[in-house]
Design an enzyme around this catalytic site. Sequence first.
Site, PDB file in Angstrom:
ATOM      1  CG  HIS B 183      -1.842   0.980   1.472  1.00 24.83           C
ATOM      2  ND1 HIS B 183      -3.723   1.184   0.787  1.00 24.83           N
ATOM      3  CD2 HIS B 183      -1.642   3.012   1.901  1.00 24.83           C
ATOM      4  CE1 HIS B 183      -4.262   2.199   0.715  1.00 24.83           C
ATOM      5  NE2 HIS B 183      -2.535   2.871   1.534  1.00 24.83           N
ATOM      6  CB  CYS B 184       2.538   3.746  -2.823  1.00 27.96           C
ATOM      7  SG  CYS B 184       3.842   4.942  -3.105  1.00 27.96           S
ATOM      8  N   PRO B 185       1.110   5.003   0.227  1.00 28.11           N
ATOM      9  CG  PRO B 185       2.350   6.131   2.128  1.00 28.11           C
ATOM     10  CD  PRO B 185       2.471   5.210   0.678  1.00 28.11           C
TER      11      PRO B 185
END
Lengths: 186, 332
Positions: B183-185
């Site tokens: 999950h890439c913020p």
Amino acid sequence: MWFLTKQFAVRRYFTHCLSALIDLVCGTKRWRTSEFVLASLVFVQTHSLQDLQQPAVSSKVYVQRDYSSGTICKFQTKFPSELESRLDKQQFDETIQTLNNLYAEAEKLGGKSYLEGCLACVTAYTIFLCMETHYEKVLKKIARYIKDQNEKIYAPRGLLLTDPIERGLRVVEVTIFEDRSIGSGR
Amino acid sequence: MRECEYSQISTRSSTPMETPYKKRTPKKRKWEAFPGRNKFYCDGRIMMAKQTGVFYLTLFLILVTCGLFFTFDCPFLALQLTPIIPVVGGALFLFVLGTLLRTSFSDPGVLPRATPDEAADLERQIDVANGSTGYRPPPRTKEILINGQTVKLKYCFTCKIFRPPRASHCSLCDNCVERFDHHCPWVGNCVGRRNYRFFYMFILSLSFLTIFIFAFVITHIILRKWLSFMRQTHTPAGCVLAVVVCFFSVWSIVGLSGFHTYLISSNQTTNEDIKGSWSSKRGKDNFNPYSYGNIVTNCCAALCGPLPPSETLNRQLFTDRLIPIPVLFIDP
């Protein structure tokens, strides 16, 4: 053979026929002969909505994915025992095998898919705004195949195949309807 | 005269039997009833994670740095060196922006949750397999063989499905994602099967852009100081700011690009690499069953392979009728 929709759709249909009749009587709209005949039958027939039978869902069978070859979309060809009374093993096998082949075609790595990928990359993926991907084209083919199979093989046996894309490509859902035939003639 | 035709619930087109007299309630689309923690925009066309603050920061940094570069450095460089510099810079900038938006806005490969019937069927099968015990159900896993390697499929209690191989449940988005990478913020979304290539192209092109801007801003500063006919030696503050941003970001972005290049060439996900799923430390016979054997095929498969469409079907009309019903059509 009458296969009627669920209650609210039947109610809608009769309302439609009634409104068609009203239009015809008032001369507000010309209607097709068959619809007029059916509309007039609304008054002639004494059946109530409750008398009209609908096919009830007896059970559902799920054909799971086969991951033995990796993450490619492939379904198990094991014949479910619940379908033994309704369908030939060979027909079911053929359906699942064709589906597997179609999905393999969609996910095939080859010159065509690489070309599509490279072209998309070069155009910063904007090409997909105007063009359909190969995968989407094959999915449409699959939808047509399932519709065809339902009409020819599954519906006459009181079964219904659901397109796996509606279930996230996880399962092939086979709905088994209760075998109740109503009305006369087919 | 009468024709029986079976069709799935027509959620896209209106039925021919709709009466014009009754006013219908506006139909809901599937994204409005989406069970996960995602945010939707443009009527379901854009799908992002719940927390998008860092994404706006990424966008801000890229736009500001490029803006400073094009305002302060490009006029000088175009005159002194060649006008190709701003052209290449512009092309890189547009490519970076395009891939970033594509990564952030597209469905990463979310697996739709099981329908109640499907979940009940699975539960029944698990009970039969385990011999239904009254207390404390055992952990639900299924072992399968993929290309000779044993892989454990875990049951997801939220989505009520056995997760396909390489899928993982993202706790931030509360969805199972196929080929879950991470999950890439920074992009405000999960990176999974459907947007991994866009993510890789984004970080790769961003590395090139960062190095490009860094190199040419340094060139600009040096040229200003060394050209004797240039009276002013004052370096615009914009240049300095651009250099500082580029300097700090180049290490992380280039490092990340290198890491993902390694992952692509060995056909692994970040998730698998971190867990050491296919590491030889786990066992002598442990190998990656998904790898195609050679680097070129692995790269081509990851970047140029067929792109599957979204399985969540966000823009389809929502209906709570999950049973496909046979519909009667009458010949005209």
